[in-house]
Design a protein around this motif. Structure first.
Motif, mmCIF file in Angstrom:
data_model
loop_
_atom_site.group_PDB
_atom_site.id
_atom_site.type_symbol
_atom_site.label_atom_id
_atom_site.label_comp_id
_atom_site.label_asym_id
_atom_site.label_seq_id
_atom_site.Cartn_x
_atom_site.Cartn_y
_atom_site.Cartn_z
ATOM 1 N N LYS A 129 0.836 -1.198 0.000
ATOM 2 C CA LYS A 129 0.000 0.000 0.000
ATOM 3 C C LYS A 129 0.876 1.255 0.000
ATOM 4 O O LYS A 129 1.996 1.257 0.523
ATOM 5 C CB LYS A 129 -0.927 0.012 1.219
ATOM 6 N N GLY A 130 0.353 2.291 -0.608
ATOM 7 C CA GLY A 130 1.099 3.549 -0.691
ATOM 8 C C GLY A 130 2.298 3.481 -1.611
ATOM 9 O O GLY A 130 3.215 4.296 -1.495
ATOM 10 N N CYS A 131 2.280 2.527 -2.553
ATOM 11 C CA CYS A 131 3.435 2.341 -3.441
ATOM 12 C C CYS A 131 2.994 2.315 -4.902
ATOM 13 O O CYS A 131 1.828 2.087 -5.217
ATOM 14 C CB CYS A 131 4.162 1.033 -3.120
ATOM 15 N N PHE A 132 3.961 2.543 -5.790
ATOM 16 C CA PHE A 132 3.731 2.400 -7.219
ATOM 17 C C PHE A 132 4.913 1.661 -7.834
ATOM 18 O O PHE A 132 6.021 1.667 -7.294
ATOM 19 C CB PHE A 132 3.504 3.756 -7.905
ATOM 20 N N PHE A 133 4.661 1.010 -8.961
ATOM 21 C CA PHE A 133 5.666 0.192 -9.639
ATOM 22 C C PHE A 133 5.691 0.589 -11.104
ATOM 23 O O PHE A 133 4.649 0.730 -11.743
ATOM 24 C CB PHE A 133 5.309 -1.289 -9.511
ATOM 25 N N THR A 134 6.903 0.779 -11.648
ATOM 26 C CA THR A 134 7.057 1.036 -13.075
ATOM 27 C C THR A 134 8.082 0.059 -13.654
ATOM 28 O O THR A 134 8.901 -0.508 -12.924
ATOM 29 C CB THR A 134 7.545 2.472 -13.351
ATOM 30 N N SER A 135 8.030 -0.116 -14.962
ATOM 31 C CA SER A 135 8.918 -1.069 -15.625
ATOM 32 C C SER A 135 10.388 -0.750 -15.372
ATOM 33 O O SER A 135 11.203 -1.645 -15.136
ATOM 34 C CB SER A 135 8.643 -1.081 -17.131
ATOM 35 N N SER A 136 10.754 0.521 -15.458
ATOM 36 C CA SER A 136 12.165 0.891 -15.315
ATOM 37 C C SER A 136 12.542 1.252 -13.889
ATOM 38 O O SER A 136 13.649 0.980 -13.445
ATOM 39 C CB SER A 136 12.484 2.078 -16.231
#
Length: 251
Positions: free
Chosen positions: A188-195
């Motif tokens: 929670k409170g996080c984001f994920f990107t490919s790079s």
């Protein structure tokens, strides 16, 4: 909702791998996990992303307080679950019309971040107020953008299948079907990107550290992640980039 991304598009964090990975399968082979999803959600829609993976969603048996949405704009696909409280403000901020839903808002926020980058990505996600989880895939640049709100209000899980592909779903049993014990709640409170990998948008200057997780039978599963209050990152801003393909490597 379900998404499986090839490891060339979205590399799973190593900490999601459980010591015993024997129960994991190849989620993409012959459309295995998408077919399973379709079997338990007869009215579901599957979106084939070619070599990048697959997305699927169903509008049946959903929580009316946390509805699911699917949106597509210019080959950018977004699965969204939940609701945004400051919809009117965000529509104004991104120049959207009154009919734009939450999925469209997330796509436009991503496009602004990708093409103009006036804000760091953590601020873009932090500006979205409400209860939500979303999975976005930009097929033109093969980039993923995934996030969960600060309270983890929407059930949202991720894991690693037998071939190292990233699996995400709002149903824990679907993730376990593909990943065995190599799964965890999405932080929670996080984001994920490919790079850029996994980042906290609440504490963008802090590193995230994996925390071992044990299930009810005492088996070690994929790790959860928490903010390391003692480790700071160097502050960086999002720079405008000429290519959509490398936007997330600039922070």
């Amino acid at each position: 909702m379900l998404a499986v991304f090839d490891k060339s598009v979205a590399k799973s964090p190593d900490a999601l791998n459980a010591p015993d990975h024997s129960e994991a399968v190849s989620a993409l082979q012959n459309g295995f996990l998408a077919n399973h999803f379709g079997s338990i959600h007869p009215g579901s829609v599957t979106v084939n992303l070619g070599s990048a993976g697959v997305m699927a969603y169903s509008l049946e048996k959903q929580n009316p307080l946390l509805p699911r949405l699917f949106a597509v704009v210019d080959d950018i696909f977004c699965l969204f679950q939940g609701h945004i409280e400051n919809v009117a403000l965000l529509k104004q901020q991104y120049g959207l019309n009154k009919t734009a839903n939450e999925g469209i808002i997330v796509i436009e926020a991503y496009r602004t971040l990708r093409d103009r980058g006036p804000y760091p990505p953590d601020q873009v996600v932090r500006d979205i107020q409400g209860k939500f989880a979303f999975i976005l895939y930009d097929s033109s640049s093969k980039v993923t953008f995934i996030a969960s709100d600060a309270d983890g209000s929407v059930p949202f899980f991720w894991g690693t299948d037998a071939e190292g592909h990233l699996v995400l779903a709002d149903d824990v049993e679907t993730v376990k079907k593909g990943c065995g014990k190599s799964f965890a709640p999405f932080p929670k409170g996080c984001f994920f990107t490919s790079s850029g990998g996994l980042r906290s948008f609440e504490h963008p200057l802090n590193e995230l550290k994996p925390v071992p997780r044990v299930d009810s039978s005492g088996q070690v599963c994929g790790a959860t992640f928490s903010v390391d209050v003692e480790t700071k990152k160097e502050p960086t801003g999002m720079k405008k980039v000429g290519s959509a393909a490398n936007w997330s490597s600039h922070y």
